[in-house]
Design a protein around this motif. Sequence first.
Motif, PDB file in Angstrom:
ATOM      1  N   UNK A  44       1.111  -1.345  -0.044  1.00 33.12           N
ATOM      2  CA  UNK A  44      -0.251  -0.622   0.494  1.00 33.12           C
ATOM      3  C   UNK A  44       0.659   1.075  -0.501  1.00 33.12           C
ATOM      4  N   UNK A  45       1.832   1.303   0.989  1.00 36.13           N
ATOM      5  CA  UNK A  45       2.902   2.199   0.554  1.00 36.13           C
ATOM      6  C   UNK A  45       3.979   2.161   0.087  1.00 36.13           C
ATOM      7  N   UNK A  46       4.897   1.481  -0.129  1.00 28.15           N
ATOM      8  CA  UNK A  46       5.997   0.816  -0.569  1.00 28.15           C
ATOM      9  C   UNK A  46       6.184   0.489  -1.882  1.00 28.15           C
ATOM     10  N   UNK A  47       5.128  -0.199  -2.568  1.00 28.97           N
ATOM     11  CA  UNK A  47       4.353  -0.880  -3.502  1.00 28.97           C
ATOM     12  C   UNK A  47       4.390  -1.920  -4.540  1.00 28.97           C
ATOM     13  N   UNK A  48       3.729  -2.683  -5.436  1.00 26.79           N
ATOM     14  CA  UNK A  48       3.834  -4.096  -5.404  1.00 26.79           C
ATOM     15  C   UNK A  48       5.899  -4.599  -5.338  1.00 26.79           C
ATOM     16  N   UNK A  49       5.777  -5.238  -4.376  1.00 27.32           N
ATOM     17  CA  UNK A  49       6.884  -5.742  -4.926  1.00 27.32           C
ATOM     18  C   UNK A  49       8.164  -4.704  -3.903  1.00 27.32           C
ATOM     19  N   UNK A  59      10.078   5.123   0.356  1.00 26.62           N
ATOM     20  CA  UNK A  59      11.270   4.726  -0.064  1.00 26.62           C
ATOM     21  C   UNK A  59      10.496   3.612  -1.259  1.00 26.62           C
ATOM     22  N   UNK A  60      11.335   2.973  -2.065  1.00 26.37           N
ATOM     23  CA  UNK A  60      11.356   1.453  -2.716  1.00 26.37           C
ATOM     24  C   UNK A  60      12.022   0.346  -2.062  1.00 26.37           C
ATOM     25  N   UNK A  61      11.826  -0.515  -1.292  1.00 24.77           N
ATOM     26  CA  UNK A  61      11.909  -1.970  -0.872  1.00 24.77           C
ATOM     27  C   UNK A  61      12.964  -2.526  -1.345  1.00 24.77           C
ATOM     28  N   UNK A  80      12.495   2.644  18.348  1.00 27.71           N
ATOM     29  CA  UNK A  80      14.534   3.486  18.350  1.00 27.71           C
ATOM     30  C   UNK A  80      14.439   4.610  17.096  1.00 27.71           C
ATOM     31  N   UNK A  81      13.569   3.759  15.948  1.00 26.46           N
ATOM     32  CA  UNK A  81      13.707   4.496  14.976  1.00 26.46           C
ATOM     33  C   UNK A  81      12.114   5.359  15.029  1.00 26.46           C
ATOM     34  N   UNK A  82      12.214   6.785  15.276  1.00 26.13           N
ATOM     35  CA  UNK A  82      11.326   7.169  14.910  1.00 26.13           C
ATOM     36  C   UNK A  82      10.595   7.297  13.232  1.00 26.13           C
ATOM     37  N   UNK A  83       9.266   7.357  13.314  1.00 20.36           N
ATOM     38  CA  UNK A  83       8.117   7.429  12.256  1.00 20.36           C
ATOM     39  C   UNK A  83       6.867   7.789  12.408  1.00 20.36           C
ATOM     40  N   UNK A  84       6.339   7.710  11.925  1.00 16.16           N
ATOM     41  CA  UNK A  84       4.542   8.322  11.387  1.00 16.16           C
ATOM     42  C   UNK A  84       3.883   6.636  11.924  1.00 16.16           C
ATOM     43  N   UNK A  85       4.079   6.171  10.589  1.00 13.33           N
ATOM     44  CA  UNK A  85       3.202   4.898  11.099  1.00 13.33           C
ATOM     45  C   UNK A  85       4.109   3.395  11.268  1.00 13.33           C
ATOM     46  N   UNK A  86       5.764   3.378  10.558  1.00 13.30           N
ATOM     47  CA  UNK A  86       6.212   2.078  10.893  1.00 13.30           C
ATOM     48  C   UNK A  86       6.213   1.602  12.116  1.00 13.30           C
ATOM     49  N   UNK A  87       6.143   1.746  12.969  1.00  9.75           N
ATOM     50  CA  UNK A  87       6.706   1.575  14.653  1.00  9.75           C
ATOM     51  C   UNK A  87       5.049   0.625  15.005  1.00  9.75           C
ATOM     52  N   UNK A  88       3.799   1.594  14.255  1.00  9.30           N
ATOM     53  CA  UNK A  88       3.040   0.497  14.647  1.00  9.30           C
ATOM     54  C   UNK A  88       2.658  -0.437  13.813  1.00  9.30           C
ATOM     55  N   UNK A  89       2.934  -0.152  12.787  1.00  9.38           N
ATOM     56  CA  UNK A  89       2.914  -1.497  11.536  1.00  9.38           C
ATOM     57  C   UNK A  89       4.207  -2.892  12.085  1.00  9.38           C
ATOM     58  N   UNK A  90       5.348  -1.775  11.960  1.00  7.88           N
ATOM     59  CA  UNK A  90       6.274  -3.462  12.592  1.00  7.88           C
ATOM     60  C   UNK A  90       6.265  -3.977  13.706  1.00  7.88           C
ATOM     61  N   UNK A  91       5.131  -3.475  15.053  1.00 12.48           N
ATOM     62  CA  UNK A  91       4.914  -3.925  16.067  1.00 12.48           C
ATOM     63  C   UNK A  91       4.069  -4.744  15.538  1.00 12.48           C
TER      64      UNK A  91
END
Length: 110
Positions: A44-49, A59-61, A80-91
């Motif tokens: 949704x954020x980083x694109x298909x594949x 960024x592209x992964x 440890x790394x600040x984020x807007x939504x990635x800290x919620x998703x990665x948990x």
Amino acid sequence: MKIKNPVPKLAFLLAITASSLAHAQSNASQQTLYTRSLAATCANCHGTDGRAVQGSAVISLAGMDRSYLATQLKAFKSGARPATVMHQISKGYSDAQIETLADYFAAQKK
């Protein structure tokens, strides 16, 4: 002198081999499906594949170094790394899932 027919034994061995190969292929395809479904959560954020839309602020992964990606995801997860939504998703990911994602995106072509 009676000659034994080797066909039944051969057929049995072929059936066992085919069954083992089918089982291994099934496990591999299940793992592939599982990995792709994990990666789809990033699309949704980083694109298909992992290929973000050109000009996007995200960024592209795809093709990213696997160890860097795993480290960053774990840093988001721990806070440890600040984020807007990635800290919620990665948990929501286990460390094993993070490693799976890192392997998957590292293997994608940019």
